[in-house]
Design a protein around this motif. Structure first.
Motif, mmCIF file in Angstrom:
data_model
loop_
_atom_site.group_PDB
_atom_site.id
_atom_site.type_symbol
_atom_site.label_atom_id
_atom_site.label_comp_id
_atom_site.label_asym_id
_atom_site.label_seq_id
_atom_site.Cartn_x
_atom_site.Cartn_y
_atom_site.Cartn_z
ATOM 1 N N THR A 115 0.906 -1.153 0.053
ATOM 2 C CA THR A 115 0.077 0.029 0.024
ATOM 3 C C THR A 115 0.655 1.196 0.059
ATOM 4 O O THR A 115 1.997 1.287 0.534
ATOM 5 C CB THR A 115 -0.880 0.106 1.036
ATOM 6 N N GLY A 116 0.139 2.225 -0.422
ATOM 7 C CA GLY A 116 1.330 3.449 -0.665
ATOM 8 C C GLY A 116 0.399 4.780 -1.324
ATOM 9 O O GLY A 116 -0.768 4.669 -1.323
ATOM 10 N N MET A 117 1.018 5.683 -1.372
ATOM 11 C CA MET A 117 0.619 6.962 -1.792
ATOM 12 C C MET A 117 1.211 7.213 -3.130
ATOM 13 O O MET A 117 2.484 7.617 -3.334
ATOM 14 C CB MET A 117 1.094 8.052 -0.858
ATOM 15 N N TYR A 118 0.342 7.170 -4.189
ATOM 16 C CA TYR A 118 0.748 7.442 -5.786
ATOM 17 C C TYR A 118 0.946 8.964 -5.870
ATOM 18 O O TYR A 118 0.053 9.598 -5.591
ATOM 19 C CB TYR A 118 -0.182 6.791 -6.668
ATOM 20 N N MET A 119 2.012 9.335 -6.262
ATOM 21 C CA MET A 119 2.428 10.935 -6.427
ATOM 22 C C MET A 119 2.213 11.453 -5.134
ATOM 23 O O MET A 119 2.149 12.837 -5.198
ATOM 24 C CB MET A 119 1.605 11.340 -7.470
ATOM 25 N N GLY A 120 2.488 10.751 -4.057
ATOM 26 C CA GLY A 120 2.417 11.431 -2.797
ATOM 27 C C GLY A 120 0.847 12.011 -2.392
ATOM 28 O O GLY A 120 0.737 12.512 -1.448
ATOM 29 N N GLU A 121 0.143 11.749 -3.178
ATOM 30 C CA GLU A 121 -1.374 12.149 -2.956
ATOM 31 C C GLU A 121 -2.434 11.027 -3.073
ATOM 32 O O GLU A 121 -3.557 11.133 -2.160
ATOM 33 C CB GLU A 121 -1.551 13.009 -4.176
ATOM 34 N N TYR A 122 -2.595 10.221 -3.665
ATOM 35 C CA TYR A 122 -3.512 9.073 -4.048
ATOM 36 C C TYR A 122 -3.386 7.864 -3.430
ATOM 37 O O TYR A 122 -2.293 7.098 -3.792
ATOM 38 C CB TYR A 122 -3.875 8.932 -5.496
ATOM 39 N N PRO A 123 -3.984 7.345 -2.549
ATOM 40 C CA PRO A 123 -3.578 5.944 -1.894
ATOM 41 C C PRO A 123 -4.046 4.930 -2.672
ATOM 42 O O PRO A 123 -5.037 4.863 -3.635
ATOM 43 C CB PRO A 123 -4.873 5.888 -0.534
ATOM 44 N N VAL A 124 -3.113 4.128 -2.883
ATOM 45 C CA VAL A 124 -3.266 2.710 -3.650
ATOM 46 C C VAL A 124 -2.899 1.553 -3.010
ATOM 47 O O VAL A 124 -2.025 1.471 -2.062
ATOM 48 C CB VAL A 124 -2.359 2.975 -4.988
ATOM 49 N N ALA A 125 -3.446 0.498 -3.600
ATOM 50 C CA ALA A 125 -2.845 -0.850 -2.996
ATOM 51 C C ALA A 125 -2.884 -1.921 -4.280
ATOM 52 O O ALA A 125 -3.471 -1.806 -4.998
ATOM 53 C CB ALA A 125 -3.953 -1.368 -2.130
ATOM 54 N N GLY A 126 -1.883 -2.882 -3.964
ATOM 55 C CA GLY A 126 -2.016 -3.808 -5.084
ATOM 56 C C GLY A 126 -0.528 -4.795 -4.900
ATOM 57 O O GLY A 126 0.123 -4.593 -4.103
ATOM 58 N N VAL A 168 3.164 -1.391 -9.675
ATOM 59 C CA VAL A 168 2.225 -2.209 -8.965
ATOM 60 C C VAL A 168 0.912 -2.139 -9.892
ATOM 61 O O VAL A 168 0.211 -1.233 -10.491
ATOM 62 C CB VAL A 168 1.679 -1.014 -7.641
ATOM 63 N N VAL A 169 0.333 -3.499 -9.764
ATOM 64 C CA VAL A 169 -0.707 -3.854 -10.398
ATOM 65 C C VAL A 169 -1.946 -3.462 -9.280
ATOM 66 O O VAL A 169 -1.823 -4.069 -8.360
ATOM 67 C CB VAL A 169 -1.090 -4.978 -10.887
ATOM 68 N N LEU A 170 -2.887 -2.576 -9.538
ATOM 69 C CA LEU A 170 -3.583 -2.197 -8.531
ATOM 70 C C LEU A 170 -4.881 -3.157 -8.063
ATOM 71 O O LEU A 170 -5.356 -3.871 -9.211
ATOM 72 C CB LEU A 170 -4.376 -0.935 -8.932
ATOM 73 N N ASP A 171 -5.289 -3.123 -6.987
ATOM 74 C CA ASP A 171 -6.513 -4.036 -6.686
ATOM 75 C C ASP A 171 -7.628 -3.532 -7.144
ATOM 76 O O ASP A 171 -8.686 -4.142 -7.831
ATOM 77 C CB ASP A 171 -6.850 -4.050 -5.156
ATOM 78 N N ASN A 172 -7.848 -2.169 -7.289
ATOM 79 C CA ASN A 172 -8.952 -1.176 -7.506
ATOM 80 C C ASN A 172 -8.440 -0.492 -8.396
ATOM 81 O O ASN A 172 -7.524 0.325 -8.194
ATOM 82 C CB ASN A 172 -9.838 -0.781 -6.198
ATOM 83 N N PRO A 173 -8.953 0.064 -9.933
ATOM 84 C CA PRO A 173 -8.241 1.080 -10.684
ATOM 85 C C PRO A 173 -8.455 2.371 -9.943
ATOM 86 O O PRO A 173 -9.488 2.542 -9.277
ATOM 87 C CB PRO A 173 -9.296 0.975 -11.863
ATOM 88 N N LEU A 174 -7.452 3.068 -10.344
ATOM 89 C CA LEU A 174 -7.369 4.436 -9.765
ATOM 90 C C LEU A 174 -8.066 5.468 -10.974
ATOM 91 O O LEU A 174 -7.298 5.572 -11.948
ATOM 92 C CB LEU A 174 -6.024 4.871 -9.408
ATOM 93 N N ALA A 175 -8.868 6.113 -10.598
ATOM 94 C CA ALA A 175 -9.749 7.181 -11.282
ATOM 95 C C ALA A 175 -8.855 8.575 -11.360
ATOM 96 O O ALA A 175 -9.375 9.246 -10.163
ATOM 97 C CB ALA A 175 -10.942 7.215 -11.538
ATOM 98 N N LEU A 176 -8.244 9.042 -12.200
ATOM 99 C CA LEU A 176 -7.540 10.472 -12.040
ATOM 100 C C LEU A 176 -8.450 11.154 -13.154
ATOM 101 O O LEU A 176 -9.173 10.631 -13.814
ATOM 102 C CB LEU A 176 -6.226 10.492 -12.460
#
Length: 67
Positions: free
Chosen positions: A11-22, A39-47
């Motif tokens: 788990t981490g913070m993509y671009m220091g802003e968006y929480p992600v897990a995968g 990182v292949v995400l568990d749930n897609p990240l909608a930007l």
């Protein structure tokens, strides 16, 4: 902990802003010595501009590592 996290869940913070897990599919040393994980995400990240199913996560933005 090794810098190579391939096959592990993070788990981490993509671009220091968006929480992600995968799951990490690739860990590499960037030019200049930094570490970056694909990182292949568990749930897609909608930007605003796109939906991502995988992201490049810098090692300093990894919050938690699990098997």
């Amino acid at each position: 902990m090794s810098w190579n996290l391939e096959g592990l869940r993070v788990t981490g913070m993509y671009m220091g802003e968006y929480p992600v897990a995968g799951r990490v599919v690739l860990s590499r040393v960037k030019y200049g010595g930094g570490i970056q994980h694909t990182v292949v995400l568990d749930n897609p990240l909608a930007l605003r501009w796109a939906v991502r199913d995988r992201v490049l996560l810098d090692h300093e933005n990894v919050v938690r590592v699990a098997s």
